[in-house]
Scaffold this motif. Structure first.
Motif, PDB file in Angstrom:
ATOM      1  N   TYR A 211      85.557 -11.242  44.217  1.00 44.60           N
ATOM      2  CA  TYR A 211      86.599 -10.854  45.166  1.00 44.60           C
ATOM      3  C   TYR A 211      87.282 -12.116  45.692  1.00 44.60           C
ATOM      4  CZ  TYR A 211      84.192  -6.416  44.851  1.00 44.60           C
ATOM      5  OH  TYR A 211      83.621  -5.260  44.372  1.00 44.60           O
ATOM      6  N   THR A 212      88.309 -12.550  44.958  1.00 41.75           N
ATOM      7  CA  THR A 212      88.923 -13.839  45.241  1.00 41.75           C
ATOM      8  C   THR A 212      90.270 -13.738  45.956  1.00 41.75           C
ATOM      9  OG1 THR A 212      89.873 -13.796  43.033  1.00 41.75           O
ATOM     10  CG2 THR A 212      87.798 -14.975  43.293  1.00 41.75           C
ATOM     11  N   VAL A 213      90.813 -12.542  46.102  1.00 39.48           N
ATOM     12  CA  VAL A 213      92.125 -12.385  46.728  1.00 39.48           C
ATOM     13  C   VAL A 213      91.984 -11.537  47.986  1.00 39.48           C
ATOM     14  CG1 VAL A 213      94.495 -11.550  46.427  1.00 39.48           C
ATOM     15  CG2 VAL A 213      93.268 -12.545  44.491  1.00 39.48           C
ATOM     16  N   SER A 214      92.519 -12.051  49.097  1.00 35.46           N
ATOM     17  CA  SER A 214      92.484 -11.298  50.360  1.00 35.46           C
ATOM     18  C   SER A 214      93.700 -10.406  50.512  1.00 35.46           C
ATOM     19  CB  SER A 214      92.420 -12.259  51.547  1.00 35.46           C
ATOM     20  OG  SER A 214      91.320 -13.112  51.441  1.00 35.46           O
ATOM     21  N   ALA A 215      94.872 -10.905  50.064  1.00 34.60           N
ATOM     22  CA  ALA A 215      96.101 -10.117  50.201  1.00 34.60           C
ATOM     23  C   ALA A 215      97.169 -10.641  49.263  1.00 34.60           C
ATOM     24  CB  ALA A 215      96.609 -10.166  51.643  1.00 34.60           C
ATOM     25  N   LEU A 216      98.107  -9.748  48.906  1.00 32.60           N
ATOM     26  CA  LEU A 216      99.280 -10.126  48.129  1.00 32.60           C
ATOM     27  C   LEU A 216     100.490  -9.622  48.897  1.00 32.60           C
ATOM     28  CD1 LEU A 216     101.570  -9.617  45.814  1.00 32.60           C
ATOM     29  CD2 LEU A 216     100.025 -11.521  45.440  1.00 32.60           C
ATOM     30  N   LEU A 217     101.398 -10.531  49.255  1.00 30.60           N
ATOM     31  CA  LEU A 217     102.552 -10.181  50.082  1.00 30.60           C
ATOM     32  C   LEU A 217     103.849 -10.579  49.387  1.00 30.60           C
ATOM     33  CD1 LEU A 217     101.216 -11.802  53.387  1.00 30.60           C
ATOM     34  CD2 LEU A 217     100.892  -9.431  52.690  1.00 30.60           C
ATOM     35  N   ILE A 218     104.884  -9.764  49.587  1.00 30.85           N
ATOM     36  CA  ILE A 218     106.236 -10.143  49.203  1.00 30.85           C
ATOM     37  C   ILE A 218     107.096  -9.956  50.446  1.00 30.85           C
ATOM     38  CG2 ILE A 218     108.180  -9.744  47.649  1.00 30.85           C
ATOM     39  CD1 ILE A 218     106.251  -8.458  45.670  1.00 30.85           C
ATOM     40  N   LEU A 219     107.693 -11.040  50.915  1.00 29.52           N
ATOM     41  CA  LEU A 219     108.510 -11.009  52.132  1.00 29.52           C
ATOM     42  C   LEU A 219     109.940 -11.386  51.808  1.00 29.52           C
ATOM     43  CD1 LEU A 219     106.068 -12.902  54.553  1.00 29.52           C
ATOM     44  CD2 LEU A 219     106.133 -10.457  54.053  1.00 29.52           C
ATOM     45  N   ASP A 220     110.885 -10.886  52.628  1.00 38.00           N
ATOM     46  CA  ASP A 220     112.281 -11.256  52.437  1.00 38.00           C
ATOM     47  C   ASP A 220     112.569 -12.588  53.125  1.00 38.00           C
ATOM     48  OD1 ASP A 220     112.552 -10.741  55.131  1.00 38.00           O
ATOM     49  OD2 ASP A 220     113.718  -8.913  54.886  1.00 38.00           O
ATOM     50  N   ASN A 221     113.846 -12.989  53.167  1.00 37.09           N
ATOM     51  CA  ASN A 221     114.176 -14.311  53.700  1.00 37.09           C
ATOM     52  C   ASN A 221     114.105 -14.392  55.221  1.00 37.09           C
ATOM     53  OD1 ASN A 221     116.348 -12.651  54.056  1.00 37.09           O
ATOM     54  ND2 ASN A 221     117.890 -14.121  53.397  1.00 37.09           N
ATOM     55  N   GLU A 222     113.750 -13.288  55.883  1.00 30.78           N
ATOM     56  CA  GLU A 222     113.549 -13.303  57.332  1.00 30.78           C
ATOM     57  C   GLU A 222     112.091 -13.033  57.707  1.00 30.78           C
ATOM     58  OE1 GLU A 222     116.283 -10.499  58.916  1.00 30.78           O
ATOM     59  OE2 GLU A 222     118.037 -11.786  58.574  1.00 30.78           O
TER      60      GLU A 222
ATOM     61  N   GLN B 180     117.076  -7.112  46.619  1.00 33.75           N
ATOM     62  CA  GLN B 180     117.631  -5.828  46.205  1.00 33.75           C
ATOM     63  C   GLN B 180     117.001  -5.330  44.907  1.00 33.75           C
ATOM     64  OE1 GLN B 180     119.646  -4.236  48.259  1.00 33.75           O
ATOM     65  NE2 GLN B 180     119.668  -2.448  46.929  1.00 33.75           N
ATOM     66  N   ILE B 181     116.824  -6.237  43.961  1.00 31.50           N
ATOM     67  CA  ILE B 181     116.262  -5.843  42.657  1.00 31.50           C
ATOM     68  C   ILE B 181     114.805  -5.419  42.808  1.00 31.50           C
ATOM     69  CG2 ILE B 181     115.587  -6.758  40.398  1.00 31.50           C
ATOM     70  CD1 ILE B 181     118.189  -8.369  40.442  1.00 31.50           C
ATOM     71  N   ILE B 182     114.051  -6.098  43.673  1.00 29.10           N
ATOM     72  CA  ILE B 182     112.645  -5.722  43.898  1.00 29.10           C
ATOM     73  C   ILE B 182     112.566  -4.324  44.523  1.00 29.10           C
ATOM     74  CG2 ILE B 182     110.643  -6.219  45.367  1.00 29.10           C
ATOM     75  CD1 ILE B 182     110.956  -9.129  44.636  1.00 29.10           C
TER      76      ILE B 182
ATOM     77  N   GLN C 116     108.763 -19.376  46.677  1.00 31.21           N
ATOM     78  CA  GLN C 116     110.014 -18.810  47.176  1.00 31.21           C
ATOM     79  C   GLN C 116     111.029 -18.780  46.044  1.00 31.21           C
ATOM     80  OE1 GLN C 116     110.397 -21.527  50.564  1.00 31.21           O
ATOM     81  NE2 GLN C 116     110.079 -19.795  51.931  1.00 31.21           N
ATOM     82  N   ILE C 117     111.559 -17.589  45.769  1.00 30.39           N
ATOM     83  CA  ILE C 117     112.556 -17.404  44.718  1.00 30.39           C
ATOM     84  C   ILE C 117     113.738 -16.659  45.332  1.00 30.39           C
ATOM     85  CG2 ILE C 117     113.040 -16.408  42.459  1.00 30.39           C
ATOM     86  CD1 ILE C 117     110.014 -16.516  41.924  1.00 30.39           C
ATOM     87  N   ASN C 118     114.887 -17.312  45.364  1.00 33.39           N
ATOM     88  CA  ASN C 118     116.093 -16.754  45.987  1.00 33.39           C
ATOM     89  C   ASN C 118     115.790 -16.339  47.422  1.00 33.39           C
ATOM     90  OD1 ASN C 118     117.525 -17.223  43.595  1.00 33.39           O
ATOM     91  ND2 ASN C 118     116.944 -15.239  42.765  1.00 33.39           N
ATOM     92  N   ASP C 119     115.918 -15.043  47.741  1.00 35.15           N
ATOM     93  CA  ASP C 119     115.670 -14.583  49.113  1.00 35.15           C
ATOM     94  C   ASP C 119     114.334 -13.853  49.239  1.00 35.15           C
ATOM     95  OD1 ASP C 119     116.387 -12.422  47.591  1.00 35.15           O
ATOM     96  OD2 ASP C 119     117.794 -11.571  49.036  1.00 35.15           O
ATOM     97  N   VAL C 120     113.395 -14.180  48.356  1.00 34.23           N
ATOM     98  CA  VAL C 120     112.096 -13.503  48.321  1.00 34.23           C
ATOM     99  C   VAL C 120     110.976 -14.546  48.310  1.00 34.23           C
ATOM    100  CG1 VAL C 120     110.612 -11.979  46.972  1.00 34.23           C
ATOM    101  CG2 VAL C 120     113.047 -11.526  47.076  1.00 34.23           C
ATOM    102  N   THR C 121     109.899 -14.262  49.045  1.00 34.53           N
ATOM    103  CA  THR C 121     108.720 -15.139  49.047  1.00 34.53           C
ATOM    104  C   THR C 121     107.502 -14.350  48.593  1.00 34.53           C
ATOM    105  OG1 THR C 121     109.637 -16.392  50.910  1.00 34.53           O
ATOM    106  CG2 THR C 121     107.301 -16.696  50.435  1.00 34.53           C
TER     107      THR C 121
END
Length: 203
Positions: A8-19, A129-131, A88-93
């Motif tokens: 169990y090596t991952v606690s969380a996976l997040l995708i956040l916008d530019n804010e 938007q694409i995500i 960070q890729i474009n407006d997504v982290t």
């Protein structure tokens, strides 16, 4: 020195916008949640309050983490007793969090390959938007990479293949099955041969 070895090596996976707002979040462990004492109430009330409190804690964590990431221009940081790997890729982290004692190279490789798989699935263009429009593909790619906090795949081609190719239903034609005494004997002898082959191979 004893090593704490765990799948169990991952606690969380997040995708956040530019804010710093959540586009996708999946928490695999409760290490990021604050344990708050609860008064004696009915079970349903306690559950709803616990879920609400958990969600608020997670959102606060995401906001604080995002503000920290914006101040530091690195790929790997330590924050709140967690190993944080992000891109960070474009407006997504994209953010992957692991316990502090985990291997940062493995976490970074896993996140990089997951992003590569998502990039292939989204025709080489990633933005907010694409995500949102292809949320199902993104979710499936993450699920094919990490299951319950365990990294199960890190090869981008394999991840893409599993997402795009639906599993083939194994259909058996019952008309062609020989259920006579001879047919059952043949099936048993075939199973016996396979079992003996496995035993000889030491499996």
């Amino acid at each position: 020195m004893s090593l704490n070895i765990s799948l169990y090596t991952v606690s969380a996976l997040l995708i956040l916008d530019n804010e710093g707002n959540r586009l996708y979040a999946k928490y695999y462990t409760s290490t990021l949640e604050e344990q708050q004492p609860q008064k004696e109430t009915s079970k349903s009330t306690t559950t709803s309050k616990s879920t609400s409190s958990k969600s608020q804690t997670q959102l606060k964590f995401e906001k604080k983490l995002f503000s920290k990431i914006n101040k530091i221009n690195q790929d790997i940081i330590l924050y709140d007793n967690q190993l944080i790997v992000y891109k960070q890729i474009n407006d997504v982290t994209f953010i992957l969090t692991s316990p502090i004692n985990e291997n940062e190279c493995m976490a970074y490789t896993t996140l990089s390959n997951l992003i590569e798989a998502i990039t292939i699935l989204l025709n080489n263009s990633i933005d907010q938007q694409i995500i949102i429009q292809n949320y199902d593909l993104v979710s499936l790619a993450i699920d094919e990479t990490i299951d319950d906090g365990i990294i199960i795949e890190y090869d981008p081609a394999t991840i893409v293949s599993r997402v795009t190719n639906a599993p083939i239903a194994s259909t058996v034609d019952l008309k062609n099955i020989d259920i006579s005494e001879k047919g059952l004997f043949n099936a048993l002898s075939f199973a016996g041969k396979k079992l003996s082959e496995r035993l000889n191979q030491g499996l």
